[in-house]
Design a protein around this motif. Sequence first.
Motif, short mmCIF file in Angstrom:
data_model
loop_
_atom_site.label_atom_id
_atom_site.label_comp_id
_atom_site.label_asym_id
_atom_site.label_seq_id
_atom_site.Cartn_x
_atom_site.Cartn_y
_atom_site.Cartn_z
N LEU A 82 -66.11 -35.90 -105.20
CA LEU A 82 -65.51 -34.88 -106.27
C LEU A 82 -66.50 -33.73 -106.28
CD1 LEU A 82 -64.57 -36.71 -109.56
CD2 LEU A 82 -63.19 -35.73 -107.78
N LEU A 158 -61.21 -43.00 -106.58
CA LEU A 158 -60.47 -41.68 -107.19
C LEU A 158 -59.26 -41.04 -106.43
CD1 LEU A 158 -63.86 -40.03 -108.71
CD2 LEU A 158 -62.36 -41.75 -109.89
N GLY A 159 -58.45 -40.97 -107.00
CA GLY A 159 -57.39 -40.30 -105.90
C GLY A 159 -56.19 -40.12 -106.72
N LEU B 82 -65.81 -31.36 -112.44
CA LEU B 82 -65.71 -32.48 -111.50
C LEU B 82 -66.91 -33.44 -111.42
CD1 LEU B 82 -63.49 -31.47 -108.48
CD2 LEU B 82 -62.81 -32.62 -110.48
N PRO B 83 -67.92 -32.95 -111.11
CA PRO B 83 -69.02 -33.86 -111.38
C PRO B 83 -69.20 -34.60 -112.37
CG PRO B 83 -69.83 -31.66 -110.45
CD PRO B 83 -68.31 -31.40 -111.07
N ALA B 86 -66.90 -37.48 -111.93
CA ALA B 86 -67.53 -38.46 -111.05
C ALA B 86 -68.43 -39.36 -111.67
CB ALA B 86 -68.18 -37.71 -109.78
N ALA B 89 -66.57 -41.72 -113.91
CA ALA B 89 -65.83 -42.83 -113.09
C ALA B 89 -67.08 -43.87 -112.46
CB ALA B 89 -65.27 -42.04 -111.72
N ALA B 90 -67.98 -43.30 -112.06
CA ALA B 90 -69.11 -44.49 -111.82
C ALA B 90 -69.67 -45.16 -113.03
CB ALA B 90 -70.43 -43.34 -111.43
N ILE B 121 -56.95 -39.83 -112.18
CA ILE B 121 -57.30 -40.21 -110.81
C ILE B 121 -58.09 -41.59 -110.47
CG2 ILE B 121 -57.54 -37.71 -110.42
CD1 ILE B 121 -60.54 -37.98 -110.59
N PHE B 122 -58.49 -41.95 -111.70
CA PHE B 122 -59.36 -43.24 -111.30
C PHE B 122 -58.28 -44.57 -110.73
CE2 PHE B 122 -61.34 -47.32 -113.24
CZ PHE B 122 -62.77 -47.26 -112.68
#
Lengths: 360, 360
Positions: A82, A158-159, B82-83, B86, B89-90, B121-122
């Motif tokens: 990302l 992610l996508g 975006l970071p 991320a 998501a992590a 996006i996940f």
Amino acid sequence: MTKIAVNLPAVPARSYEITIGRGILAAAASELADAGWARRWAVVTDANVAGLHLGTVLAALRRAGVSAESFVVPAGEAHKTLPAAADLAARLLEGAFDRTCGILALGGGVVGDFAAFVASIFMRGIPVVQMPTTLLAQVDASVGGKTGVDVPQAKNVLGTFWQPHAVFSDLALLDTLPVREWTSGCAEIVKYGVIAEPPLLDGARGLRQREPAVVADLVARSCRIKAAIVAADERDAGRRRVLNFGHTIGHAIEAESGYTILHGEAVAMGMVCAARLSHRRGHLAAVACTAVERALAEVGLATVIPPFLRADDLLQRVARDKKKAGDAVAFVLVTALGEPVIASDVTEAEIRAVLQDVTA
Amino acid sequence: MTKIAVNLPAVPARSYEITIGRGILAAAASELADAGWARRWAVVTDANVAGLHLGTVLAALRRAGVSAESFVVPAGEAHKTLPAAADLAARLLEGAFDRTCGILALGGGVVGDFAAFVASIFMRGIPVVQMPTTLLAQVDASVGGKTGVDVPQAKNVLGTFWQPHAVFSDLALLDTLPVREWTSGCAEIVKYGVIAEPPLLDGARGLRQREPAVVADLVARSCRIKAAIVAADERDAGRRRVLNFGHTIGHAIEAESGYTILHGEAVAMGMVCAARLSHRRGHLAAVACTAVERALAEVGLATVIPPFLRADDLLQRVARDKKKAGDAVAFVLVTALGEPVIASDVTEAEIRAVLQDVTA
């Protein structure tokens, strides 16, 4: 030059064509010029591919009157993240790219996944066109609209689903492909033979020799198979899972090797396991099981798992992957060549037995 | 309790309902329990909202038997990146969240945009449910499926269209909203009056007083208007642009103030400009133009641009925004109250004149 239509019944407006042939760059460029999908194109490629093909592609675009600028990103899976997507987006903005522009992804699967992901989120989605430069990308990654970036914990977590406006697979771009990359790509072609069209397996030797007619034929047939499966299940809710044949154990091997074993190489080993598992269950005849292994060997792929990979570690990875997918485990088996089936009751003991069987 | 259907003709499967009412948390929780959209829910909220409402929401979910865990992210637009996506998501992966899970976005527009983006996006897309906690988010951001994150150069440049599975707007959550946030949200309600349903403007005084019946009525009517516009143009290609009334100059004011002027406050000033521009062009009667300004004043919004913002700087920002959208400039005017029109021929001189006219 072969054209394959990818029809997406859910949203017909997003259907598109895959064009396959040797030396099709000029045709691709004039199609881009005529289609009017975007006012300007950002050619996204990585440092390796840029040195080999970027000049040729840009020249073809310019001759056709397509406005294009190149954006070279660092090569390798480590940069499919990302934060890297944020960087590329910032560069696109600095270059005054906006929602009237498009992205042309020039490269292998990593570039294709990454560039298409950025296209899918830039200004909430701009067109992407795929120009795959590896065999693996031409027969697999570029078809189907899956985009992705990695997080430190796992790949492609992610996508988005973002279908390209077109895929242009120029077989001439494969001439620079190193042997190991070529062979890795062959694994997915063998996979299509096993899950859908057994006669593909007959092309294994010609594929290894890179005989032009065989390559053109097998790439086109592979894309046609994937396109049909994707059309039936764009969002990966059912039928599309058969494409994971060999991938459950393959992913574990790839990751456990620290990615020193390439994707296709790992999938080949995974396919041997899945075929033998199918045989052990009485689904698959011994002769068919042997045919799978022979085809893999003929294209130059190893059919045994190297001994430095321990069955326990691989099993642990498979179990973790299973958990990630919720309760329903999708292990793809085959009841005959061309007849895949999703099994949700494969036990750890069965996997352990086959891993020991397949390890060198 | 009011239910509003958001029908998306392009993909009927993604249609959903907005539930609006005072004290609807228990009803929302039991709907989540019954719907079966996800096995587990990640309640994503920011540090501010967590202190006010997280406990109540988690308790309601637990009572209904919904499996939920909270993920608190830092508050503010600066973390809508975006970071940061991320990072979230992590954390979701560490918490063993997978494609069978969903995200419940609890917060204002920033949390809603961000959490829905991560949901989109996940694992290539999991369900998201919106539970907006600001007036602005209840009448605008939570409806329509636009998600977004910022890059240093600009807001909401990256994002997706990802429709929620449901929106639950509990009016009781607004009780803790500071006056300035409340007033800012009123701007979008006035906007719906101007572009779609003039009688909404009559509620301005009651809105300022937060009279429960008026608030419930206006929030529902606003959502209904936005839902109808979104249904006609989900991906923002045409009709949906009328929602940008007041936003062209509004965005310039907001950004040029360094975001010290809130979104709704800036949009209010932008609406005054757009109304006067409509009047100068002979489109809008003087009395209608005055009615817009009066409604804005009645809800407590400033109708003049503060003098520290220079017309030249604002013009430059507007011009840059125009460029970003390609050649077609969309400036929304009104020919009468409730009758928006997209003008693509608004000149710099016209904008300069109206800016000088509206600046205090």
